[in-house]
Design a protein around this motif. Structure first.
Motif, mmCIF file in Angstrom:
data_model
loop_
_atom_site.group_PDB
_atom_site.id
_atom_site.type_symbol
_atom_site.label_atom_id
_atom_site.label_comp_id
_atom_site.label_asym_id
_atom_site.label_seq_id
_atom_site.Cartn_x
_atom_site.Cartn_y
_atom_site.Cartn_z
ATOM 1 N N ARG A 121 0.796 -1.097 -0.091
ATOM 2 C CA ARG A 121 0.001 -0.017 -0.055
ATOM 3 C C ARG A 121 0.864 1.249 -0.005
ATOM 4 O O ARG A 121 1.920 1.322 0.662
ATOM 5 C CB ARG A 121 -0.867 -0.032 1.300
ATOM 6 C CG ARG A 121 -1.787 -1.029 1.218
ATOM 7 C CD ARG A 121 -2.969 -1.454 0.235
ATOM 8 N NE ARG A 121 -3.698 -2.371 0.099
ATOM 9 C CZ ARG A 121 -3.543 -3.403 -0.444
ATOM 10 N NH1 ARG A 121 -2.518 -3.989 -1.142
ATOM 11 N NH2 ARG A 121 -4.523 -4.534 -0.545
ATOM 12 N N ASP A 144 -1.452 6.081 1.528
ATOM 13 C CA ASP A 144 -2.515 5.493 1.899
ATOM 14 C C ASP A 144 -2.034 4.495 3.106
ATOM 15 O O ASP A 144 -2.734 3.662 3.752
ATOM 16 C CB ASP A 144 -3.029 4.250 0.916
ATOM 17 C CG ASP A 144 -3.630 4.900 -0.149
ATOM 18 O OD1 ASP A 144 -4.115 5.932 -0.383
ATOM 19 O OD2 ASP A 144 -3.105 4.353 -1.521
ATOM 20 N N SER A 145 -1.190 5.082 3.722
ATOM 21 C CA SER A 145 -0.477 4.480 5.069
ATOM 22 C C SER A 145 0.105 5.276 6.222
ATOM 23 O O SER A 145 0.181 6.602 5.972
ATOM 24 C CB SER A 145 0.669 3.603 4.675
ATOM 25 O OG SER A 145 0.317 2.708 3.485
ATOM 26 N N ASN A 153 5.465 0.453 4.879
ATOM 27 C CA ASN A 153 4.656 1.873 5.244
ATOM 28 C C ASN A 153 3.862 1.591 6.405
ATOM 29 O O ASN A 153 2.888 2.662 6.558
ATOM 30 C CB ASN A 153 3.940 2.432 3.991
ATOM 31 C CG ASN A 153 4.979 2.591 2.861
ATOM 32 O OD1 ASN A 153 5.942 3.183 3.006
ATOM 33 N ND2 ASN A 153 4.302 2.385 1.789
ATOM 34 N N ASN A 187 1.571 -0.197 7.182
ATOM 35 C CA ASN A 187 0.221 -0.495 6.896
ATOM 36 C C ASN A 187 -0.367 -1.747 7.404
ATOM 37 O O ASN A 187 -0.096 -2.965 6.843
ATOM 38 C CB ASN A 187 -0.044 -0.372 5.457
ATOM 39 C CG ASN A 187 -1.266 -0.250 4.783
ATOM 40 O OD1 ASN A 187 -2.291 -1.257 5.077
ATOM 41 N ND2 ASN A 187 -1.785 0.736 4.272
ATOM 42 N N THR A 234 -1.715 -4.422 4.917
ATOM 43 C CA THR A 234 -0.783 -5.268 4.279
ATOM 44 C C THR A 234 -0.410 -6.236 5.152
ATOM 45 O O THR A 234 -0.246 -7.486 4.883
ATOM 46 C CB THR A 234 0.663 -4.234 4.183
ATOM 47 O OG1 THR A 234 0.157 -3.109 2.917
ATOM 48 C CG2 THR A 234 1.671 -5.018 3.545
#
Length: 133
Positions: free
Chosen positions: A96, A100-101, A110, A112, A115
């Protein structure tokens, strides 16, 4: 009482082997030896082993050592001696983007959570497949 039993091993590692060419060159051989050694030391010859790709940059990864390492991880699962008892889980599709993280740390996906969840789910499904469930 409670009795535990080791049913399999999940392996998700590799960033540091991407940053050093000598480590990178030996990764495939070292991972195969690691699986053999763990099984020998635990006296569990067919212990299922799931390798999750270190695909932290997603599909856009272009660095030669990163690509080499991911190729090595996939290759080990294809060794004849490991067919049916070692599985490879591709993870690049779980990447991602930083926007978006919560973090902008590629080497930690990141930060996430989605993920990490998807990697864990993929590894779990692969392990269940190796266990015949």
């Amino acid at each position: 009482g409670f009795r535990s039993q080791l049913l399999g091993i999940g392996w998700h590692q590799g960033w540091n082997d991407r940053v050093n060419q000598a480590f990178n060159d030996e990764y495939e051989s070292n991972l195969a030896h690691f699986i053999r050694d763990i099984r020998r030391d635990l006296q569990a010859p067919g212990l299922p082993f799931v390798i999750a790709e270190t695909g932290m940059s997603g599909e856009q990864e272009r660095h030669p050592r990163a690509l080499s390492l991911m190729k090595a991880q996939a290759a080990v699962a294809e060794y004849p001696e490991f067919r049916g008892n070692v599985a490879f889980v591709g993870t690049k599709k779980f990447y991602r983007a930083p926007e978006d993280s919560p973090l902008k740390q590629e080497y930690h996906w990141n930060g996430n959570a989605e993920t990490y969840y998807l990697i864990g789910e993929g590894m779990g499904r692969a392990m269940l497949g190796l266990l015949g469930k």
